[in-house]
Design an enzyme around this catalytic site. Structure first.
Site, PDB file in Angstrom:
ATOM      1  N   VAL A   1       0.833  -1.204   0.000  1.00 51.64           N
ATOM      2  CA  VAL A   1       0.000   0.000   0.000  1.00 51.64           C
ATOM      3  C   VAL A   1       0.868   1.254   0.000  1.00 51.64           C
ATOM      4  CG1 VAL A   1      -1.700   1.333   1.310  1.00 51.64           C
ATOM      5  CG2 VAL A   1      -1.968  -1.137   1.081  1.00 51.64           C
TER       6      VAL A   1
ATOM      7  N   ALA B   1       2.072   1.972  -3.415  1.00 55.27           N
ATOM      8  CA  ALA B   1       1.009   2.593  -4.210  1.00 55.27           C
ATOM      9  C   ALA B   1       0.864   4.071  -3.859  1.00 55.27           C
ATOM     10  CB  ALA B   1      -0.309   1.854  -3.979  1.00 55.27           C
ATOM     11  N   TYR B   2       1.035   4.385  -2.573  1.00 54.64           N
ATOM     12  CA  TYR B   2       0.962   5.770  -2.116  1.00 54.64           C
ATOM     13  C   TYR B   2       2.059   6.615  -2.763  1.00 54.64           C
ATOM     14  CZ  TYR B   2       1.747   9.682   1.120  1.00 54.64           C
ATOM     15  OH  TYR B   2       1.949  10.920   1.666  1.00 54.64           O
ATOM     16  N   LEU B   3       3.288   6.110  -2.744  1.00 55.32           N
ATOM     17  CA  LEU B   3       4.398   6.877  -3.322  1.00 55.32           C
ATOM     18  C   LEU B   3       4.222   7.061  -4.821  1.00 55.32           C
ATOM     19  CD1 LEU B   3       7.460   5.450  -1.357  1.00 55.32           C
ATOM     20  CD2 LEU B   3       6.312   7.646  -1.032  1.00 55.32           C
TER      21      LEU B   3
ATOM     22  N   LYS C   1       1.374   9.765  -5.237  1.00 54.07           N
ATOM     23  CA  LYS C   1       1.893  11.109  -4.966  1.00 54.07           C
ATOM     24  C   LYS C   1       2.823  11.565  -6.088  1.00 54.07           C
ATOM     25  CE  LYS C   1       1.243  13.226  -1.602  1.00 54.07           C
ATOM     26  NZ  LYS C   1       0.151  14.196  -1.287  1.00 54.07           N
TER      27      LYS C   1
END
Length: 218
Positions: free
Chosen positions: A125, A128-130, A133
């Site tokens: 997760v 996926a966040y990086l 962003k």
């Protein structure tokens, strides 16, 4: 100045709202839940009820009319899955940027993340966040109608701010209190000479105002 903050109930955003309102700026914070409004009012900000995952660019632009600056500080949060990294961390950032362009708001700040990269590898997760962003940052940097600055803090803490930071294009890994992130954002709002810069931020030894002036070339 009138400043509109997306993610107005976030921990950094609430601190920023207090700083901006205390110095006399007019601040509005976009929130998803009506019950969050009292916290914004206590911070000196006007709550604006909008769900950035479902509204149109035109609806957001209407609330940005007349603003001097826009700050994207929203996030899906640590408990969310990969889908909301795309709909909030990427999608809402793109929507907010498009709305700022539509409303003619040039000054645009982004609270990103150290390590943000559209080509980041990994299936967790946080990976996926990086990516999300990074994709949002890449989109915003292509908007010629925005005077954008992207801020990428290191690991966030709830320690009391020291007012001493390291703010550079590349700082290396490190931690930073949310108090100090908010203080840097408040300075960046007033420093359009940082337009076009992507900056990393960790704790350091330089006073916030000096650090911002330094990266601005002053």
């Amino acid at each position: 100045m009138r400043i509109v903050i997306a993610g107005g109930h976030g921990q950094i955003a609430l601190r920023l709202e207090r700083l901006l309102s205390a110095r006399g700026d007019e601040v509005a914070g976009i929130i998803r839940k009506r019950e969050q409004g009292d916290d914004l009012r206590a911070a000196g900000a006007e709550p604006v009820l909008l769900d950035l995952e479902s509204v149109s660019v035109e609806e957001v632009a209407a609330h940005l009319q007349g603003a001097d600056a826009a700050v994207f500080a929203a996030g899906a949060g640590p408990g969310s899955g990969t889908e909301r990294k795309q709909t909030v961390d990427r999608g809402a950032a793109v929507l907010f940027a498009d709305a700022a362009v539509r409303a003619g708001v040039r000054r645009f700040l982004v609270v990103s993340s150290m390590g943000a990269d559209p080509a980041h590898q990994g299936e967790d997760v946080f990976d996926a966040y990086l990516r999300a962003k990074g994709e949002a940052d890449a989109y915003i940097t292509r908007q010629e109608a925005l005077d954008w600055t992207i801020l990428r803090p290191g690991s966030l803490t709830d320690d009391a701010g020291t007012g001493l930071v390291r703010l550079e294009a590349n700082t290396g890994r490190g931690a930073i209190p949310r108090d100090d992130v908010a203080a840097v954002l408040a300075e960046l709002v007033d420093t359009p000479a940082t337009t076009g810069l992507t900056l990393e931020l960790i704790s350091g030894s330089t006073p916030v105002s000096v650090a911002v002036k330094s990266v601005a070339g002053n």
